[in-house]
Write an enzyme that holds these catalytic residues in place. Structure first.
Site, PDB file in Angstrom:
ATOM      1  N   LYS A   1       0.843  -1.198   0.000  1.00  0.00           N
ATOM      2  CA  LYS A   1       0.000   0.000   0.000  1.00  0.00           C
ATOM      3  C   LYS A   1       0.881   1.253   0.000  1.00  0.00           C
ATOM      4  CE  LYS A   1      -3.109  -3.180   0.706  1.00  0.00           C
ATOM      5  NZ  LYS A   1      -4.028  -3.769  -0.235  1.00  0.00           N
TER       6      LYS A   1
HETATM    7  C1  LIG Z   1      -4.876  -4.910   0.773  1.00  0.00           C
HETATM    8  C2  LIG Z   1      -6.326  -4.848   0.833  1.00  0.00           C
HETATM    9  C3  LIG Z   1      -7.038  -5.318   1.938  1.00  0.00           C
HETATM   10  C4  LIG Z   1      -6.379  -6.054   3.080  1.00  0.00           C
HETATM   11  O1  LIG Z   1      -5.453  -5.268   3.769  1.00  0.00           O
HETATM   12  P1  LIG Z   1      -4.566  -5.982   4.903  1.00  0.00           P
HETATM   13  O2  LIG Z   1      -3.941  -4.831   5.640  1.00  0.00           O
HETATM   14  O3  LIG Z   1      -3.548  -6.809   4.187  1.00  0.00           O
HETATM   15  O4  LIG Z   1      -5.460  -6.786   5.742  1.00  0.00           O
HETATM   16  C5  LIG Z   1      -8.411  -5.165   1.966  1.00  0.00           C
HETATM   17  N1  LIG Z   1      -9.061  -4.574   0.945  1.00  0.00           N
HETATM   18  C6  LIG Z   1      -8.414  -4.106  -0.141  1.00  0.00           C
HETATM   19  C7  LIG Z   1      -9.182  -3.432  -1.218  1.00  0.00           C
HETATM   20  C8  LIG Z   1      -7.034  -4.247  -0.240  1.00  0.00           C
HETATM   21  O5  LIG Z   1      -6.407  -3.806  -1.340  1.00  0.00           O
END
Ligand SMILES: *Cc1c(COP(=O)(O)O)cnc(C)c1O
Length: 381
Positions: free
Chosen positions: A183
């Site tokens: 992210k």
């Molecule tokens: C990455 C992601 C998640 C999960 O995030 P985590 O921190 O890995 O649990 C949930 N929804 C979307 C749209 C994502 O891209």
């Protein structure tokens, strides 16, 4: 023979400052949720113009906390876009509720408001609006169709994103962000809830800490540190560590710089790739700011010399990592078997699953990397 250039799909930009930030918690011995997490939360709330920010171990657990605090459970339905990371739907199952899929638009990859009305029933308790790849869902259009149903933002990809001048994080009842290394900013693993709702925030604060009436830090600093808290709710251990909080605080300070740089290279891609007729670059509608968590293109296989997967394989051989944007959740074995979904039930999601391709865009790339990606794509013909 010269070595081929290798370009990762995504790499977080962390280094000396994040390393140094871990010093203080390690030296003091306060390692779990404490002053660093509190400082990170305060800064995150301010940056996203939210009244409350509550850290968690991931975006998945942050979403789970929101649904749990809303007391969503068996018999309830929660609307989820069919093209998203699997966790968006899984959290609904964690609560014993039923995820109800809604289709997505092929141009934005986000929830299609035109398909929403047909999915709403008297059991619908919430709509999870995903801001996929950093682009906010069209919240006004969703609210117009479902004015009385709470909207939860899956803002996993959307730290620093904005919709009509408002930051992601307060566009609905509550939002969940991710700090996974893929992210925009990272704490290794990590997540954050934001909300303007005082009661919801207070409940989430307890639920993430075993349901304890006060946090460990409050207890230790209070008049009776020797007495344990009260436990009146079934909670979880979803606490972020202070090591992560310290790293998050440093990363948050770089968020806008990261996004500005990504924006610059997204503009470059758009311009440089415009001549490739089988490749459609992401479009950012007027009034949106995206954090460019990923740069996801859409392929027209009828015009391309190869299929999407062959193009991805070719790029891999050239040292360039690509990925499908994300997956059509209704086509995954779990949901196919549990809910009896068929691929054609959500044709927009099915097509996004088949034809999207993320190309590298991250803050460790240099000008030569971007030029190489463009040159390699153009050479495909
Ligand atoms: C990455 C992601 C998640 C999960 O995030 P985590 O921190 O890995 O649990 C949930 N929804 C979307 C749209 C994502 O891209």
């Amino acid at each position: 023979m010269s070595e081929i250039r290798k370009i990762a799909i995504s790499l977080p930009l962390t280094g000396e400052e994040e390393w140094q930030a871990c010093r203080e918690p390690l030296m003091s011995g306060w390692l779990t949720q404490g002053p660093k997490v509190a400082a990170f939360e305060k800064a995150f709330a301010a940056r996203h113009e939210a009244r409350h920010a509550l850290a968690a171990t991931s975006c998945t657990t942050a979403l789970h906390l929101i649904l749990a605090a809303m007391e969503i459970g068996p018999g309830d339905e929660v609307i989820v876009p069919a093209f998203t990371w699997v966790a968006t739907a899984n959290v609904v199952l964690y609560c014993g509720a039923t995820p109800v899929f809604v289709d997505v638009e092929r141009n934005t990859c986000n929830l299609d408001p035109a398909d929403l009305a047909a999915r709403i029933t008297p059991k619908t308790r919430a709509i999870i609006a995903v801001h996929l790849f950093g682009l906010c869902a069209d919240i006004d259009a969703i609210r117009k169709i479902a004015p009385d149903i709470p909207i939860i933002e899956d803002a996993a990809c959307a730290a620093g994103s904005a919709y009509k001048g408002k930051p992601a994080g307060t566009l609905g009842l509550a939002a969940a962000f991710s700090f996974h290394p893929r992210k925009s900013i990272t704490t290794g693993e990590g997540g954050m809830v934001t909300t303007n709702d005082d009661a919801l925030a207070a409940k989430i604060d307890m639920l993430r800490n075993h349901g304890a009436s006060i946090s460990e830090e409050q207890r230790h600093n209070g008049p009776r540190p020797y007495l344990l808290a009260e436990f009146n709710l079934l909670g979880y251990n979803y606490r972020m560590t202070d090591l992560q909080g310290a790293v998050g605080l440093v990363q948050l300070g770089k968020l806008d710089q990261f996004i500005d740089e990504r924006q610059k290279w997204a503009d470059y891609y758009r311009e440089a790739l415009s001549g490739i007729e089988w490749l459609r670059c992401p479009e950012i509608p007027e009034g949106y700011r995206t954090g460019w968590q990923a740069y996801v293109c859409y392929l027209d296989e009828s015009k391309a010399p190869m299929t999407r997967n062959q193009i991805m394989e070719h790029l891999q051989e050239k040292g360039i990592s690509t990925r499908p944007g994300t997956h059509a959740v209704h086509m995954l074995g779990l949901y196919r078997d549990r809910l009896g979904c068929r691929p054609d039930d959500f044709p927009g999601a099915r097509d996004c699953d088949r034809y999207t391709m993320a190309i590298p865009l991250h803050n460790r790339m240099v000008a030569e990397d971007y030029a190489y990606v463009v040159e390699t794509l153009k050479a495909i013909g």
